[in-house]
Design a protein around this motif. Structure first.
Motif, short mmCIF file in Angstrom:
data_model
loop_
_atom_site.label_atom_id
_atom_site.label_comp_id
_atom_site.label_asym_id
_atom_site.label_seq_id
_atom_site.Cartn_x
_atom_site.Cartn_y
_atom_site.Cartn_z
N THR A 266 0.83 -1.20 0.00
CA THR A 266 0.00 0.00 0.00
C THR A 266 0.87 1.26 0.00
N PHE A 267 1.95 1.22 0.77
CA PHE A 267 2.92 2.34 0.73
C PHE A 267 3.36 2.62 -0.70
N MET A 268 3.74 1.55 -1.39
CA MET A 268 4.27 1.71 -2.75
C MET A 268 3.21 2.29 -3.67
N ALA A 269 1.96 1.88 -3.45
CA ALA A 269 0.88 2.40 -4.29
C ALA A 269 0.66 3.89 -4.00
N ILE A 270 0.69 4.26 -2.72
CA ILE A 270 0.50 5.67 -2.34
C ILE A 270 1.62 6.52 -2.90
N ASP A 271 2.80 5.94 -2.95
CA ASP A 271 3.97 6.66 -3.46
C ASP A 271 3.71 7.19 -4.87
N ASN B 189 -4.50 5.74 -12.16
CA ASN B 189 -5.31 4.69 -11.54
C ASN B 189 -4.78 4.27 -10.16
N VAL B 190 -4.49 5.25 -9.31
CA VAL B 190 -3.94 4.92 -8.01
C VAL B 190 -4.92 4.06 -7.21
N ALA B 191 -6.20 4.42 -7.28
CA ALA B 191 -7.20 3.67 -6.52
C ALA B 191 -7.13 2.19 -6.89
N GLU B 192 -6.99 1.94 -8.16
CA GLU B 192 -6.90 0.57 -8.65
C GLU B 192 -5.66 -0.13 -8.07
#
Length: 435
Positions: free
Chosen positions: A184-189, A196-199
């Motif tokens: 999740t950290f990496m996605a938020i980064d 498509n961050v939500a995805e």
RNA sequence: GUGGCUGUAGCUCAAUCGGUUAGAGCGCCGGACUGUGGCUCCGGAGGUUGAGGGUUCGAUCCCCUUCAGCCACCCCA
């Protein structure tokens, strides 16, 4: 044509090295004013130094090969492991907090793009042995002062600060499973960089039992926090008000230092590297058209994990490539200072011995001197003097020699004056004093 | 590593429909100018058109491959 330089490797022509030197000078100047000592390590290291910390997958990003002694080696991609080893070896005898900086040339085997090459220079500043938030603020302050030293202000450069401890706490509160935190950290980064961050976040929530879309929405909400009010409210909601003390103390310290104008709280800042444990920050150009100028944070567990002393640490790396792009874009290139003080003109071949003696004398006095290496017309010599942007021409001809004088010509104004040797040294000496 | 776009002199660019010896400006060197620079004028050097192959009577131009650069991914020193 001889073989070209390898892709991603730079050649510095004089006009380019002047920018590099300008950046290095700012780096050293700030490091000195912050009381940091310089160190350096080997540019070539055993491969394990990097695989141990980052895992074998990083090998694809390394400039790595087997040397003639069958050792697996790599050109250093970052300085921290070397620093950790060096500090670890003398940890017991080094007075804490350790304030060290270095300007290593780092290498990475990647396809190049603007602002990212296979080689760059990077200022590394680290404070080791101090866990408190004032150390974080000190490091961030130094990064800001480098910008100021280069003429970049809050309208040019922004600092975005977050804290992984805070983010972690809020994410757990939002229902992100412990196992999915890293993903999740990496996605938020990547907030602000991809659509498509939500995805991506939903994909990261592998172990979430309940509605992932709902959790992802809350995660995005958290990542969008940009002010203290919302941060404190969010923390209050999960009953963890004290987690943010370090972050808030650091922000307060930066305000007291007078850097508030540069600083933004931004919970979407995570940093890619896995080893950060606390405050993390990045410096960007205000338009965000370039890559990050600088990134850093607190990595309290790393030194111990690398087998050295278990000391808390905070630091950053700041590359010369993006910084150079920004300086050029903002027209903050250093004004070209005349490299040459005096060009000595020989009117005839018979004047050369006098010219050579005079050159020696002036150079001994610290004056920058050039003269023609083969006899040319006076016009030609003055053309060269002008091209070199010399301040003066000193003309030596038969007339001057018979009088025991030289003709001193101010190349900017064109005015000339016959002076004796002592007067010449005195005139030139005072103007070039302090160089 | 994947995909897209682009490669002509040191730099910025031109070259008709595929046409014979690839041009210009800037820069560089020399000269006009044998004791006075920046200006001007004249001349010169500098190119395997990124490289290799193919199509064609003929390729800077069309096709393929490769290399390099840029951009987006990947990744983030």
């Amino acid at each position: 044509m001889p073989a070209r330089a390898l892709p991603g490797f730079r050649e510095f022509y004089p006009e380019e090295i002047s920018l590099r030197n300008h950046i290095f000078a700012a780096w050293r100047n700030v490091a000195r004013r912050y009381g940091f000592e310089e160190y350096d390590g080997p540019p070539l290291e055993p491969l394990e130094l990097y695989t141990e910390k980052s895992g074998p997958e990083i090998v694809g990003q390394l400039y790595e090969f087997v040397d003639k002694g069958q050792r697996r080696v790599a050109l250093r991609p970052e300085m921290t492991p070397t620093l950790a080893r060096m500090v670890g070896a003398r940890a017991a005898s080094l007075k804490k907090p350790i304030r060290w900086y270095s300007i290593p040339q780092l290498f990475r085997y990647e396809r190049q793009q603007r602002g990212r090459l296979r080689e760059h220079f990077q200022l590394n500043m680290d404070i080791i042995g101090e866990p408190g938030p004032l150390a974080d603020a000190e490091i961030i302050g130094a990064a800001i002062d480098v910008q100021r030293a280069l003429g970049l202000g809050p309208e040019d450069v922004r600092v975005r600060i977050s804290d992984r401890r805070v983010l972690r706490c809020l994410l757990l509160g939002a229902g992100v499973p412990e196992e999915d935190l890293t993903a999740t950290f990496m996605a938020i980064d990547r907030v602000g960089r991809v659509q498509n961050v939500a995805e991506l976040i939903e994909k990261a929530l592998e172990h979430a039992p309940e509605d992932r879309t709902a959790i992802a929405k809350r995660v995005l909400e958290i990542a969008s926090i940009r002010d203290r009010g919302r941060l404190e409210k969010a923390l209050g909601d999960v009953g963890a008000g004290s987690v943010a003390e370090g972050l808030l103390d650091c922000l307060d310290a930066l305000r007291a230092m007078g850097f508030e104008e540069f600083v933004d709280l931004d919970l979407s800042i995570v940093r890619g590297l896995a080893y950060y444990t606390g405050i993390v920050f990045e410096l960007f150009d205000a338009q965000q058209s370039l890559r990050a100028i600088c990134g850093g944070g607190r990595y309290d567990g790393l030194l111990g994990a690398l087998g050295g002393a278990d000391l808390p640490a905070v630091g950053f790396g700041m590359g010369d490539v993006v910084l150079g792009e920004l300086i050029k874009e903002k027209n903050l290139l250093p004004s070209k200072r005349a490299a040459l003080d005096v060009f000595i003109v020989a009117v005839t071949g018979a004047d050369m011995p006098e010219v050579l003696a005079l050159a020696r004398e002036l150079r001994d006095a610290g004056i920058a001197v050039e003269y023609p290496l083969r006899l040319q017309s006076v016009a030609k010599q003055l053309k060269l003097a002008a091209a070199r942007e010399a301040r003066w021409a000193v003309m030596v001809g038969p007339d001057e020699r018979s009088e025991g004088k030289v003709l001193l010509r101010d190349l900017a104004s064109g005015s000339e004056e016959k002076v004796g040797r002592e007067a010449l040294l005195q005139r030139l000496g005072t103007v070039t004093a302090g160089k």
